[in-house]
Design a protein around this motif. Structure first.
Motif, mmCIF file in Angstrom:
data_model
loop_
_atom_site.group_PDB
_atom_site.id
_atom_site.type_symbol
_atom_site.label_atom_id
_atom_site.label_comp_id
_atom_site.label_asym_id
_atom_site.label_seq_id
_atom_site.Cartn_x
_atom_site.Cartn_y
_atom_site.Cartn_z
ATOM 1 N N THR A 35 -14.976 -46.959 -62.269
ATOM 2 C CA THR A 35 -13.991 -46.199 -61.489
ATOM 3 C C THR A 35 -12.658 -46.927 -61.573
ATOM 4 O O THR A 35 -12.630 -48.161 -61.611
ATOM 5 C CB THR A 35 -14.398 -46.051 -60.004
ATOM 6 N N ILE A 36 -11.567 -46.161 -61.579
ATOM 7 C CA ILE A 36 -10.257 -46.824 -61.631
ATOM 8 C C ILE A 36 -9.930 -47.510 -60.306
ATOM 9 O O ILE A 36 -9.036 -48.346 -60.240
ATOM 10 C CB ILE A 36 -9.121 -45.830 -61.967
ATOM 11 N N ASP A 37 -10.656 -47.151 -59.232
ATOM 12 C CA ASP A 37 -10.234 -47.569 -57.891
ATOM 13 C C ASP A 37 -10.444 -49.055 -57.581
ATOM 14 O O ASP A 37 -9.849 -49.583 -56.650
ATOM 15 C CB ASP A 37 -10.977 -46.742 -56.822
ATOM 16 N N MET A 46 -3.155 -43.473 -57.040
ATOM 17 C CA MET A 46 -4.548 -43.187 -56.640
ATOM 18 C C MET A 46 -5.287 -44.461 -56.225
ATOM 19 O O MET A 46 -4.804 -45.562 -56.468
ATOM 20 C CB MET A 46 -5.306 -42.560 -57.799
ATOM 21 N N GLY A 47 -6.461 -44.312 -55.714
ATOM 22 C CA GLY A 47 -7.260 -45.462 -55.314
ATOM 23 C C GLY A 47 -8.193 -45.107 -54.174
ATOM 24 O O GLY A 47 -8.915 -45.942 -53.653
ATOM 25 N N ARG A 48 -8.096 -43.840 -53.749
ATOM 26 C CA ARG A 48 -8.881 -43.368 -52.605
ATOM 27 C C ARG A 48 -8.531 -44.229 -51.388
ATOM 28 O O ARG A 48 -7.388 -44.204 -50.965
ATOM 29 C CB ARG A 48 -10.375 -43.432 -52.924
ATOM 30 N N ARG A 83 -5.969 -41.667 -64.665
ATOM 31 C CA ARG A 83 -7.373 -41.752 -65.073
ATOM 32 C C ARG A 83 -7.542 -41.679 -66.579
ATOM 33 O O ARG A 83 -8.600 -42.051 -67.107
ATOM 34 C CB ARG A 83 -8.166 -40.621 -64.405
ATOM 35 N N GLU A 85 -2.446 -43.192 -52.296
ATOM 36 C CA GLU A 85 -2.647 -41.772 -51.987
ATOM 37 C C GLU A 85 -3.290 -41.588 -50.596
ATOM 38 O O GLU A 85 -3.865 -42.509 -50.038
ATOM 39 C CB GLU A 85 -3.553 -41.133 -53.051
ATOM 40 N N MET A 86 -3.129 -40.402 -50.068
ATOM 41 C CA MET A 86 -3.768 -39.955 -48.820
ATOM 42 C C MET A 86 -3.247 -40.647 -47.562
ATOM 43 O O MET A 86 -3.877 -40.586 -46.508
ATOM 44 C CB MET A 86 -5.299 -40.083 -48.894
ATOM 45 N N HIS A 107 -3.799 -37.649 -61.723
ATOM 46 C CA HIS A 107 -4.851 -37.877 -62.722
ATOM 47 C C HIS A 107 -4.346 -38.505 -64.018
ATOM 48 O O HIS A 107 -5.163 -38.922 -64.846
ATOM 49 C CB HIS A 107 -5.572 -36.558 -63.026
ATOM 50 N N ARG A 112 -19.016 -34.398 -59.886
ATOM 51 C CA ARG A 112 -19.404 -34.808 -58.532
ATOM 52 C C ARG A 112 -20.494 -33.828 -58.096
ATOM 53 O O ARG A 112 -20.338 -32.618 -58.261
ATOM 54 C CB ARG A 112 -18.200 -34.749 -57.598
HETATM 55 O O1 F6P Z 1 -12.398 -42.268 -57.690
HETATM 56 C C1 F6P Z 1 -11.437 -42.051 -58.648
HETATM 57 C C2 F6P Z 1 -10.391 -41.108 -58.137
HETATM 58 O O2 F6P Z 1 -9.475 -40.890 -59.185
HETATM 59 C C3 F6P Z 1 -9.673 -41.542 -56.874
HETATM 60 O O3 F6P Z 1 -8.658 -42.472 -57.142
HETATM 61 C C4 F6P Z 1 -9.174 -40.224 -56.355
HETATM 62 O O4 F6P Z 1 -9.035 -40.258 -54.944
HETATM 63 C C5 F6P Z 1 -10.256 -39.267 -56.745
HETATM 64 O O5 F6P Z 1 -10.976 -39.869 -57.797
HETATM 65 C C6 F6P Z 1 -9.772 -37.918 -57.219
HETATM 66 O O6 F6P Z 1 -10.875 -37.114 -57.423
HETATM 67 P P1 F6P Z 1 -10.875 -35.764 -58.244
HETATM 68 O O7 F6P Z 1 -10.982 -36.098 -59.688
HETATM 69 O O8 F6P Z 1 -12.080 -35.061 -57.767
HETATM 70 O O9 F6P Z 1 -9.589 -35.071 -57.978
#
Ligand code: F6P
Length: 320
Positions: A126-128, A170-172, A253, A223-224, A250, A72
Motif C-alpha cells: 500500500t502507498i500509505d 493521500m494516506g488515509r 498510486r 486527505e480527509m 490517484h 475491495r
Molecule cells: O490505501 C491506499 C489509498 O490510495 C489511500 O491512500 C486512499 O485513502 C484510498 O486508497 C483510496 O481508495 P480508492 O482507490 O478506493 O479511491
C-alpha cells in the motif's frame, strides 16, 4: 504443500508486481505450482484463478499497478463467503495463499488460515505506509517520489505567481507521505491527520510569515482532514493572497516503481514463500531495521501500533 496462490487486494501500489514476481519465481524454483487469483478476494469468490509460470511474470518488475488486478471486497468479512472461497481453493487443490495488500486484507488471510486450514501469508502492499510490523510498505517510496515531484512543480508556479498552494496528499489516516513529502519538498506548512487540525493557528502562521515578507507558500495536508478548496478560499480571504488547492489523488498510486519498491517487493515475495515452505500460515511479512521479519497477523493488527513521525514534523518546523 504443492500448490500455492497469490492475489493482490485493496488499493494497488507500485511494486506489487515485483512482489507477485518474487512469489511466483521463488515458488517455482522450489518445485511448487503457482496460481494467480485475479481481482483480489472478489476474484477468489468468483473463481478467477489461473496457473502462472515463470513467463507469466516476465517484464512486469518495472510496471506500476498489479497485473492480477485488485478490488475491495468487504463481503469477505462474512464467514459464509470465506467458506465458499476456501472450497474454491480446495477445488483447485491450493493449500496456501499469499495476500499482497494493506492490513484491511490481512484479517481475511488470518481467518482463512484459522477457520479453513489454508496457510496464508500477508505482504504489506500500500502507498500509505500504515501497516504495523514493518518500517515500509511496498509502494510507499514510489508514491513519495511522486508527491515530492508534485510539491516541486507547485513551488515553481506558486513562486512565479506569489500564491499559496495547498497540496492534498493521500494516506488515509496516516501522514507518513504528507510529512516526508513536505520535508523533501521544503513545504512551509505540514498538516497531518494524526493531530487535531487548528485552522486558526495555520492562518495566523501564514499571516506572520507574510508580514515578514514571505511571498509564496506550500501547504501539504493529508486527505480527509477538510475540504481543501474551501480551506483555500478561507486562507485567501483572510490573508489576501491568491490561494489554490490541488488534490493529488490517484496520480500518487500509479507509475513505475522505484528501485527500493522493486527490491522490497522481490524480497518480501520470496520470504513469504520461505514461510509457507516452513509450514507457517497466519503471518504477515515486514522489514524492520533492514531485516525481513514476520509477525502473527493478529499481533500486528491489534498490538503493534505504528509510530506517528512526530520527530520529522518537528524537524520540518525547525527548518521553516
Ligand atoms: O490505501 C491506499 C489509498 O490510495 C489511500 O491512500 C486512499 O485513502 C484510498 O486508497 C483510496 O481508495 P480508492 O482507490 O478506493 O479511491
Amino acid at each position: 504443500m504443492k500448490k500455492i496462490a497469490v492475489l493482490t487486494s485493496g488499493g494497488d501500489a507500485p511494486g506489487m508486481n515485483a512482489a507477485i514476481r518474487g512469489v511466483v519465481r521463488s515458488a517455482l524454483k522450489s518445485g511448487l505450482e503457482v496460481f494467480g487469483i485475479y481481482e483480489g478476494y472478489y476474484g477468489l469468490y468468483h473463481d478467477k484463478i489461473k496457473p502462472l509460470d515463470r513467463y507469466s511474470v516476465s517484464d512486469i518488475i518495472n510496471r506500476g499497478g498489479t497485473i492480477l488486478g485488485s478490488a475491495r471486497f468487504p463481503e469477505f468479512k462474512n464467514p459464509e463467503i470465506r467458506a465458499k472461497c476456501a472450497d474454491i481453493l480446495r477445488s483447485h487443490n491450493i493449500d496456501a495463499l499469499v495476500v499482497i495488500g494493506g492490513d484491511g486484507s490481512y484479517m481475511g488471510a488470518k481467518l482463512l488460515t484459522e477457520e479453513h486450514g489454508i496457510q496464508c501469508i500477508g505482504i504489506p502492499g500500500t502507498i500509505d505506509n500504515d501497516v504495523a510490523g514493518t518500517d515500509y510498505t511496498i509502494g510507499y517510496q514510489t508514491a513519495l517520489e511522486t508527491a515530492v515531484e508534485a510539491v516541486d512543480r507547485l513551488r515553481d508556479t506558486s513562486s512565479s505567481h506569489q500564491r499559496i498552494s495547498i497540496l492534498e496528499i493521500m494516506g488515509r489516516h496516516c501522514s507518513d507521505l504528507t510529512i516526508a513529502a513536505g520535508i523533501a519538498g521544503g513545504a512551509e506548512y505540514i498538516v497531518p491527520s494524526e493531530m487535531e487540525f487548528n485552522r486558526e493557528e495555520l492562518i495566523r502562521k501564514i499571516e506572520r510569515c507574510i508580514a515578514k515578507g514571505k511571498r509564496h507558500a506550500i501547504i501539504c495536508i493529508t486527505e480527509m482532514i477538510c475540504d481543501v478548496n474551501q480551506l483555500a478560499r478561507e486562507i485567501e480571504s483572510r490573508v489576501h493572497k491568491e490561494t489554490r488547492a490541488t488534490v493529488l489523488g490517484h496520480v500518487q498510486r500509479g507509475g513505475s516503481p522505484c528501485a527500493f519498491d522493486r527490491i522490497l517487493g522481490s524480497r518480501m515475495g520470496a520470504y513469504a514463500v520461505d514461510l509457507l515452505l516452513a509450514g507457517k500460515g497466519g503471518y504477515c511479512v515486514g522489514i524492520q531495521n533492514e531485516h525481513l521479519v514476520h509477525h502473527d497477523i493478529i499481533d500486528a493488527i491489534n498490538n503493534m501500533q505504528r509510530e506517528f513521525k512526530k520527530g520529522l514534523l518537528e524537524l520540518a518546523e525547525r527548518l521553516e
